[in-house]
Design a protein around this motif. Structure first.
Motif, PDB file in Angstrom:
ATOM      1  N   GLU A  96       0.812  -1.215   0.000  1.00  0.00           N
ATOM      2  CA  GLU A  96       0.000   0.000   0.000  1.00  0.00           C
ATOM      3  C   GLU A  96       0.851   1.274   0.000  1.00  0.00           C
ATOM      4  O   GLU A  96       0.325   2.389  -0.105  1.00  0.00           O
ATOM      5  CB  GLU A  96      -0.917   0.020   1.238  1.00  0.00           C
ATOM      6  N   GLU A 143       5.724  -3.434   8.899  1.00  0.00           N
ATOM      7  CA  GLU A 143       5.840  -3.878  10.300  1.00  0.00           C
ATOM      8  C   GLU A 143       6.684  -2.893  11.111  1.00  0.00           C
ATOM      9  O   GLU A 143       6.323  -2.543  12.245  1.00  0.00           O
ATOM     10  CB  GLU A 143       6.459  -5.273  10.349  1.00  0.00           C
ATOM     11  N   GLN A 146      -2.540  -1.734   8.948  1.00  0.00           N
ATOM     12  CA  GLN A 146      -3.539  -2.493   8.194  1.00  0.00           C
ATOM     13  C   GLN A 146      -2.961  -3.183   6.956  1.00  0.00           C
ATOM     14  O   GLN A 146      -3.683  -3.842   6.212  1.00  0.00           O
ATOM     15  CB  GLN A 146      -4.669  -1.564   7.749  1.00  0.00           C
ATOM     16  N   SER A 147      -1.661  -3.035   6.741  1.00  0.00           N
ATOM     17  CA  SER A 147      -1.037  -3.585   5.534  1.00  0.00           C
ATOM     18  C   SER A 147      -1.049  -5.106   5.522  1.00  0.00           C
ATOM     19  O   SER A 147      -0.956  -5.764   6.569  1.00  0.00           O
ATOM     20  CB  SER A 147       0.415  -3.096   5.427  1.00  0.00           C
ATOM     21  N   ILE A 148      -1.149  -5.660   4.333  1.00  0.00           N
ATOM     22  CA  ILE A 148      -1.096  -7.123   4.153  1.00  0.00           C
ATOM     23  C   ILE A 148       0.333  -7.589   3.896  1.00  0.00           C
ATOM     24  O   ILE A 148       0.583  -8.776   3.697  1.00  0.00           O
ATOM     25  CB  ILE A 148      -1.984  -7.568   2.971  1.00  0.00           C
ATOM     26  N   GLY A 149       1.273  -6.636   3.867  1.00  0.00           N
ATOM     27  CA  GLY A 149       2.655  -6.964   3.557  1.00  0.00           C
ATOM     28  C   GLY A 149       3.341  -7.723   4.682  1.00  0.00           C
ATOM     29  O   GLY A 149       2.898  -7.743   5.833  1.00  0.00           O
ATOM     30  N   HIS A 150       4.433  -8.376   4.313  1.00  0.00           N
ATOM     31  CA  HIS A 150       5.263  -9.066   5.295  1.00  0.00           C
ATOM     32  C   HIS A 150       6.718  -8.890   4.889  1.00  0.00           C
ATOM     33  O   HIS A 150       7.020  -8.600   3.739  1.00  0.00           O
ATOM     34  CB  HIS A 150       4.916 -10.555   5.370  1.00  0.00           C
TER      35      HIS A 150
END
Length: 389
Positions: free
Chosen positions: A161, A185, A220-224
């Motif tokens: 995002e 993160e 809220q990010s879906i990243g890792h």
């Protein structure tokens, strides 16, 4: 009678020979090293011929002959450069094998045909230096794009995002945030005051996004991410910043050259200092060209047409011979020329209306631009947009 002194250039040693217009060999091919002792050996071997009508020639390829060219010009000798395609055609026509000994004679044979070579002078290296600089800029730009594409891939994994939060990708603030935090993160776990400091850019101005918005998006990010990706992001950003710094210095120097030259082609809308110098450096001295067609051929933007008997190609393509750097510059430049010059915009639209593809229509505009540049520089007239219609 003219003595034709051909030199086949290579990295560590060169090979030379002397013939006349009738192909009679006066000095059999001999080797000399690519150093001062070798250069002096060459001079002493051919000195008896340079007192008469002579010409020294070599192929215009690579950089291994640069020092030899400078040395010969410093001795006020007549030096010519040959298109390697011309010598290759001669070699094939006579069924000669390619080796250093025979190539020096082939180059000498090509010197018997004035249309195949051009005489160079000291100003040859003025264009040469600018050409080195503009080509280096192109190299830096390509390198920057490679690292930016790599960074984009990493961002898509660690914080997909992120790009939507910034109006300008790869800005100073954009890169600083990535360098300092690397992932969603890390941003989510960073206190808000630290994030605010990261979003402060030059002269105390803030970007449109707030620290609160950045932190909220990170949570809220879906990243890792992992340790390896964070290291790669930080070092990739550092590479981009270093390349950007080098680009800025190189472009500043190119602009200095451009202002000193003050070429009249700068008056063409869409031509910048960078594009003007890139075009002029690749083409060199315009006085050595008899027509704009020769420059178009040099750029490799002339259409390749194949016809045999009743057969004719339904679609043409570019020859793509000559300078790839000039061709790349022209196709990049023509975009802004079409955008800012109404005549070129209309010409492009006309070709598109005729059914030409986007690239084909651009090619027509590129050739039109080269004809205009040739006219301006060979007639000494200033650019007049009224004459384009």
């Amino acid at each position: 009678m003219r003595y034709l002194i051909g030199i086949d250039v290579s990295k560590f040693k060169h090979t030379a020979s002397v013939i006349d217009n009738d192909g009679v060999v006066y000095v059999e091919p001999f080797d000399f090293n690519n150093d001062i002792i070798g250069f002096q050996l060459f001079l002493s071997t051919v000195s008896s011929f340079t007192n008469d009508d002579y010409i020294i020639g070599m192929e215009d390829t690579g950089h291994y002959g640069d020092n030899l060219q400078r040395f010969l010009l410093s001795k006020e000798l007549k030096v010519a450069m040959l298109n390697p395609l011309a010598t290759n055609h001669i070699r094939l026509a006579f069924g000669k094998a390619k080796n250093d000994k025979l190539d020096s004679v082939t180059i000498g044979s090509a010197l018997a045909m004035p249309r195949l070579y051009r005489i160079i002078k000291d100003d040859h290296f003025s264009y040469h230096e600018i050409r080195e600089l503009t080509r280096y800029r192109l190299h830096l730009t390509k390198s920057s794009n490679i690292y930016k594409n790599r960074l984009k891939k990493l961002i898509d994994i660690t914080f997909p995002e992120f790009d939507s939060l910034f109006s300008t990708a790869y800005s100073n603030t954009y890169l600083k945030v990535l360098h300092d935090f690397q992932s969603a993160e890390n941003i989510a776990s960073t206190d808000i005051r630290t994030l605010r400091k990261a979003l402060i850019v030059d002269r105390g101005r803030c970007v449109s996004i707030t620290a609160e918005e950045l932190k909220s998006a990170a949570k809220q990010s879906i990243g890792h991410s992992n340790f390896a990706m964070e290291i790669e992001i930080r070092q990739t950003v550092e590479m981009i910043e270093k390349i950007n710094s080098n680009l800025e210095a190189v472009e500043k120097k190119i602009e200095e050259f451009s202002r000193q030259l003050n070429s009249p082609i700068l008056a063409i809308p869409g031509i910048s200092h960078i594009s003007a110098m890139s075009i002029l450096a690749e083409i060199g001295d315009f006085s050595k060209y008899e027509s704009a067609k020769q420059i178009i051929k040099l750029s490799g933007t002339n259409p390749f047409v194949y016809e045999s008997g009743t057969y004719s190609m339904a679609r043409t393509r570019l020859e793509k011979k000559g300078s790839k750097y000039l061709r790349a510059t022209l196709y990049k430049t023509i975009q802004t020329v079409i955008l800012f010059n109404p005549v070129f915009n209309q010409y492009y639209a006309k070709k598109r209306a005729e059914g030409k593809s986007h690239l084909c229509a651009q090619g027509h505009c590129v050739r039109k631009l080269l004809r205009i540049i040739y006219h301006i520089l060979t007639t000494g007239k200033e650019f007049d947009p009224a004459l384009l219609r």
